[in-house]
Scaffold this active site. Structure first.
Site, PDB file in Angstrom:
ATOM      1  CE  LYS A  13       4.095  43.223  27.341  1.00 21.68           C
ATOM      2  NZ  LYS A  13       2.956  42.858  27.172  1.00 21.68           N
ATOM      3  CG  LEU A 143       0.973  37.893  30.713  1.00 20.90           C
ATOM      4  CD1 LEU A 143       1.062  36.472  31.321  1.00 20.90           C
ATOM      5  CD2 LEU A 143       1.911  38.805  31.389  1.00 20.90           C
ATOM      6  N   GLY A 144       1.457  39.840  26.130  1.00 19.60           N
ATOM      7  CA  GLY A 144       2.188  39.954  24.713  1.00 19.60           C
ATOM      8  C   GLY A 144       1.955  38.674  24.036  1.00 19.60           C
ATOM      9  CB  SER A 146      -1.646  39.892  20.052  1.00 20.58           C
ATOM     10  OG  SER A 146      -0.993  40.949  20.486  1.00 20.58           O
ATOM     11  CG  ASP A 204       3.295  44.381  23.689  1.00 17.65           C
ATOM     12  OD1 ASP A 204       4.141  45.020  24.480  1.00 17.65           O
ATOM     13  OD2 ASP A 204       2.334  44.019  23.848  1.00 17.65           O
TER      14      ASP A 204
HETATM   15  C1  MEV Z   1       0.817  46.660  25.891  1.00 19.51           C
HETATM   16  O1  MEV Z   1       1.491  45.545  26.254  1.00 19.51           O
HETATM   17  C2  MEV Z   1       1.527  47.926  26.349  1.00 19.51           C
HETATM   18  C3  MEV Z   1       0.871  49.071  26.076  1.00 19.51           C
HETATM   19  O2  MEV Z   1       1.787  50.135  26.262  1.00 19.51           O
HETATM   20  C4  MEV Z   1       0.350  49.226  24.400  1.00 19.51           C
HETATM   21  C5  MEV Z   1       1.507  49.669  23.551  1.00 19.51           C
HETATM   22  O3  MEV Z   1       2.836  49.645  23.867  1.00 19.51           O
HETATM   23  O4  MEV Z   1       1.374  49.121  22.302  1.00 19.51           O
HETATM   24  C6  MEV Z   1      -0.422  49.517  26.750  1.00 19.51           C
END
Ligand code: MEV
Length: 396
Positions: A13, A143-144, A146, A204
């Site tokens: 994402k 970029l998500g 995990s 995510d």
């Molecule tokens: C991580 O992709 C986005 C953050 O806002 C963390 C989260 O939403 O858990 C930094």
């Protein structure tokens, strides 16, 4: 228990607006990327459960008989705070890590064991199976990756244990689960994400589960209707960072300077809402002026994110380089390095895009043009996957 091979994929994402603020209950707008993670689950009768992650060099297996003797009642949970740190500590004993095991390997293995033991413990006997996960997404870049990993694991294990049906019918090359099943996948994927990130917002895993373009706030998810086909440049600064540490640093700054940081989060919320409104307008009647508004929103948010302390010299460089070509950028995800997005207005000449890409590559960054709004978690007929992906998943 399923007897045939299962192939699943889920997208990465980008967050358009709302990263970090979303952890504190504000709105985030996120879109699925056309870069995916693929999982192959092979049921076995060899008494082993295996995990192979070629991207990060992980290959482990465990005796199912040993797991069968474990008292897994410590995994019982019903609330959204699961898994709690004590459960993760117990899982570490189960995982039996070698001392020199890298942190990303530890977290990926813990998330797997958590999902495998929690989802499969309802079976009379724990299943023997091999799981291979391979991704087109760079890890730790915002970029998500995990979340896509957790979503693939949750979808595959729930399907293998027949908690949800396999939606693939004879003759289908690809299929998706029903809304109700997606909700269950997302719930388990969120728990997997909690093993990896501690206290994520859930945005995510939601976008990786549903795909498309989403508005996310405090677990409330709604799809953006007919989002415009925005073109973006995605740039990976390749500066490594930890989402968990960056989220904690914003929390600390909020505690230290509540009067200063809370208004920043409120302003980021307003930016996300304004962006949602403009995207809605663009869906009906697209015009160049709306792109100019989107650019202003990008600039303002990037400054806010810097004020939250999640910027990085590499991201400043990215913004300067793209600005020199008349393009506007912001970080995406947790920041501190990782990735940035650059909006490509429809009137930008391809030559200008190429020149920008070249300048960014010259800084040592990876850069690619991409479309957004890819489908969420899906199940594939093995033969319908591209040959190179199939070969990796078949361990060739
Ligand atoms: C991580 O992709 C986005 C953050 O806002 C963390 C989260 O939403 O858990 C930094």
């Amino acid at each position: 228990m399923l007897s045939e091979v299962l192939m699943v994929s889920a997208p990465g994402k980008v967050i358009l607006h709302g990263e970090h603020a979303v952890v504190h209950g504000k709105v985030a707008l996120a879109v699925a990327l056309n870069l995916r993670t693929f999982l192959r689950l092979q049921p076995h009768s060899n008494g082993k459960v295996g995990l192979s992650l070629p991207n990060i060099g992980v290959k482990r297996d465990w005796d199912v008989a040993r797991f069968q003797l474990l008292d897994t009642s410590f995994l019982e949970q019903d609330d959204i705070t699961a898994p709690i740190p004590e459960q993760v500590e117990k899982l570490k004993e189960v995982a039996d890590f070698p001392e020199d095991c890298a942190i990303n390997e530890r977290l990926a293995v813990l998330a797997f064991l958590y999902l495998y033991l929690s989802i499969c413990r309802k079976q009379r006997t724990l299943p023997s199976l091999d799981i291979m996960v391979w991704s087109e997404l760079p890890t730790g870049a915002g970029l998500g990756s995990s979340a896509a990993y957790s979503v693939c694991l949750a979808a595959a294990l729930l399907t293998a244990c027949e908690e949800i049906p396999n939606p693939l019918r004879d003759g289908d090359g690809i299929s998706r689960w029903t809304e109700k099943d997606l909700e269950l996948i997302n719930k388990w994927a969120f728990r997997g994400e909690r093993v990896i990130h501690g206290n994520p917002s859930g945005v995510d895993n939601a976008v990786s589960t549903w795909g498309g373009a989403l508005r996310y706030q405090k677990g409330q998810i709604s799809s953006l209707k007919r989002p415009p086909a925005l073109k973006i440049l995605l740039t990976n600064t390749k500066v490594p960072r930890s989402t968990k540490a960056l989220v904690a640093s914003v929390r600390n700054r909020l505690i230290k300077f509540p009067e200063i940081v809370a208004p920043l989060l409120t302003s980021i919320d307003a930016i996300a809402l304004e962006c949602e409104r403009v995207l809605g307008e663009m869906a009906v009647d697209p015009a160049l002026e709306q792109y100019l508004v989107l650019e202003e929103l990008i600039d303002m948010n990037q400054h806010h994110l810097n004020a939250l302390g999640v910027g990085h010299a590499s991201l400043d460089r990215l913004c300067q380089v793209t600005m020199a070509h008349g393009l506007h950028s912001k970080l995406t995800g947790a920041g501190g390095g990782g990735c940035g997005i650059t909006l490509l207005k429809p009137d930008v000449e391809q030559l200008a895009v190429e020149a920008t890409k070249q300048a960014l590559t010259g800084c040592g960054f990876d850069c690619w043009e991409t479309s957004i709004g890819a489908p969420g978690v899906s199940v594939h007929l093995a033969t319908s996957l591209d040959t190179p992906i199939r070969q990796v998943l078949d361990g060739l």
